[in-house]
Every structure is written in C-alpha cells, then in structure tokens.
Design an enzyme around this catalytic site. Sequence first.
Site, PDB file in Angstrom:
ATOM      1  CD  GLU A 202     -18.337 -48.338  -5.665  1.00  0.00           C
ATOM      2  OE1 GLU A 202     -17.503 -48.923  -4.932  1.00  0.00           O
ATOM      3  OE2 GLU A 202     -19.390 -47.838  -5.244  1.00  0.00           O
ATOM      4  CD  GLU A 391     -14.297 -46.233  -3.875  1.00  0.00           C
ATOM      5  OE1 GLU A 391     -14.932 -46.871  -3.005  1.00  0.00           O
ATOM      6  OE2 GLU A 391     -14.841 -45.457  -4.673  1.00  0.00           O
TER       7      GLU A 391
END
Length: 495
Positions: A202, A391
Amino acid sequence: MAFRKDFLWGGATAANQYEGGFDEDGKGLNAIDVLTNGSATSPRKVTWKLPNGQTGATPVEWGGQPFKLPKGAVPALLEGYYYPSHTATDFYHHYEEDLKLMAEMGFRCYRLSLNWARIFPNGDDKEPNEAGLAFYDKIFELCQTYGMEPLVTLSHYELPLALIQKYGGWKDRKLIAIFERYAQTVFTRYQGKVKYWLTFNEINAIDMAPYIAAGLLDSNLNDRANAAHNQFVASALAVKAAHALDEQMQVGQMLAYQPAYPYTCDPADQIKVMEYNQQMLFYTDVQTGGRYPDFKLKEYERKNITLDDRPEDYELLRKYPADFLSFSCYGSSVLTTHEEAARESGNLGINGIKNPYLETNAWGWATDPDCLRLALNVLWDRYHKPLWVVENGLGWADELTADGKIHDDYRIKYLQANINSMKEAVELDGVDLLGYTMWGCIDLVSNGTGEMKKRYGFVYVDRDDHGHGSLARIPKDSFYWYQKVIQTNGADLSN
C-alpha cells in the site's frame, strides 16, 4: 468458467501483524514494534524518547492527520505499554500448523511479508542475519511441499527501526541503495522458491499514515513527496535486479484502492471524485505506468515541493515499471462538497459520506457488492497490466460459541458478494486477473486499531486485545466454505 485454470486462490498476512518473535534469533526492531495497541475509539501510538530521557507517546491515525514527534525524539520501546506486534498471533512458532491449515483449505498461493529487520537487524548491516534467512527458507520449502505459490512483500510496514533513528525514514535517498541490497539478497537466496514479489505494501499509505508506511517522524508534504519518490526508485531498482537474476521472477506494485462515488450530480462533486482518483492513482501512474503524471508536477510546483531527485531516476522509472499491479480493496466511499446537507441527513461514514444503499458494520465499513468489479476495470483500463486482488476481507468481532465453533455467516456473505464482483470483471469485462488472497486468512492483529477482536481470518486464534490466550487455532465456518470455493475454482459460492 470465469477464472483461469491456474487462478491463484489464497490468503494474505503481514509479519508485523502475525509473525511475532519480535526479538528472537537476532531480529532487530522495526517501525511497528514501537506502536502500541489501540481501539476503534482510541488511536495507536508511537512511543518515543528524547536525549534528555523524557519519554512520551504520539497518536498515529490513518487518514492523513498531522503527525510529528517532538524535536530530537526517536521511536523507542518503553515500559508500561503493550505492543501487539511482539507476539501477534505467533506464526513464528506456529508456522507448520498454520501452513497445514492453509493447505487444507486448498490454497494455491500464500501472500506473506518478510520482516526486513529479521534479515538485516539494523537495515544497513554489512551481512544478513542467517537465522532470519533460514526461517523463511523453511516457510518457502513448506509452501513448495503443499503446492502453494508464495507472493512475498519486501516491505509491509516493517522498516527497520534503526533506519528511522539514523536517517529519518524514507525521506532520505540513502535508503534506496539499502533497500536495493536487501532486495538483491533475498532475490538471490530464494531464487527458485519465490517467483512473485511485491515491493511496498500500500505504497500510497505514505499519504494516509506516513510513519507506518515510510518511517517519517514528520508528516509534512515535502518529506512525504520525497519518501514516495525514493520508494518509486527503489522499486524500479528491485525490478531491474530481479529481471537480471531470473527472467521468470516478477515484481509487482501494491496499492490501497477504494472506488469513490459522488454524493450528488453537482459538477463540484464530480470534480471532487476526479481529484480523489488522481491522488490515489498517482502512485500507480509512476510505479506501474512509468512516469509522473502532469497534475502531480503542477501540484508540486504550486506547493513549493522540492524533490531530492536525479535525472537518472526518471529513466529507471520508465524502463523498470512493475510487472503486475496488485491492490487491497475492502469497500467504496462517497464524497461530496455538500457535507452539511449530508450531516443533516445523518449520512456520515468513516471514509467520506455514508452510502445509504449499503450495509455498514460496527467499524463503519460498508459492504459494496460491486466495488471489485469497478476497481478492476479502472485499473485494467488505465494500465493494461495483469492484476491481483491481494487484500479483501471483513473485520468482525467473531465469537466462540458454546459448541467450540465460530459461525461467521456475515463473512461468507461479504466474500460471496466480493468474489462474484471479481468474477464479473473477468467474465463480462475481460480483465486479466492473476489471483485473490483474502486478507488475514488466519486471525492477526488489526493494523488500524491494534486489536485482536477485529478479526478477519478463516481460522480463529485464541488471543485477546491484551495479549492473553492459548493461541489455539480453530477453523471457522468460512474455512470450509472457502475450501469449496477453491475446489470449484470459484464456480460454487453457495453456503
């Protein structure tokens, strides 16, 4: 059949939330090892110490809130605080049991992160820690035994603490060469065992949580811009190193992505969503697209942001973009310039404005049955690189019932909607999708709150928010449901 025959079904974890063993076998401290527990109403905190001996703790909040440690303070462990990462759910001592459970579900892929400080305790050590390297050898060898393809993140919020104390984190260009050496070390060590790699988890979290994502002790815009640039260059050098070593090795990007809807048809709301998308996709424009977008250069100009860059940086970004694009996506958000009107209607949410068409859980997260199809199409149309949902999942206060089971029908319902959305992107829209690794496949510590009660896994772990419990593993109802999903390659999503 919607999904390719070799579709990589699996689950995902991060060392700082799952592994534990924080000071065993030569491991050094990392950024999260000095991050306390928190809750849905109380933020986690970075503990610190000044040269004069004064100590304290500064809140870390996701969402770009200002963060700054006192001048001269360095992150440090202090007595009297609970640090969930130190034991987490103890994969370090339960890896054989946990990998066996993953294999029972039929995982074809397991996404994990290397704890950088387990391999280079100070980040820039002259030699790697052999005990750390050997630990991951055992993991990858077991993955091979079970036919599970590892997907390995090099840096999942696990920057060695010494690199923060010494350089101030990723704002310093010196970390580029340090990271390149780390990447080359593990690429060489695990060649033939690991084909798929991710560089920074991320990466756009630099804008949302700069300490966690980049080890920054000050959230000012200039430091964040330089941290992002240095991670971009480090990622390009990792791609270059992997390709030079093994043509089969692939290095991808990992982005936190969330589709956004305008609250009204007011053009101002459309512009707000456009600007939101620009900021979110800036990171993929550079790391996967290979160039800085014009809007970001104009923004830097307006805000007097100066990069400590080099001309050769941009050639590296162009020549060595990510091989594939992976991302996290848990739901969507709603944005508006009419916030007062939204407040008056009670339409408030954790990320922007609450969507009245969606159901919301106790943590303010709404289940959007179409978010993955939307996300996959946006990213595929913009970059035309293979995609990977690495995710996606649902945090919930799972309860162990009197019969010793966990009946998590709410998680199954969430996953049914999301996998179906993903299936539509492949079947109807022709998106090239490599795999799906559901987040927190075995219960782990929540990154956002530091809690255990906010559980994601298919497997329950007996541990509470204060570090008590046997650490026993218990499959939930969703364990057996996901087993069937994988067996049918996503064709059967029924309960």
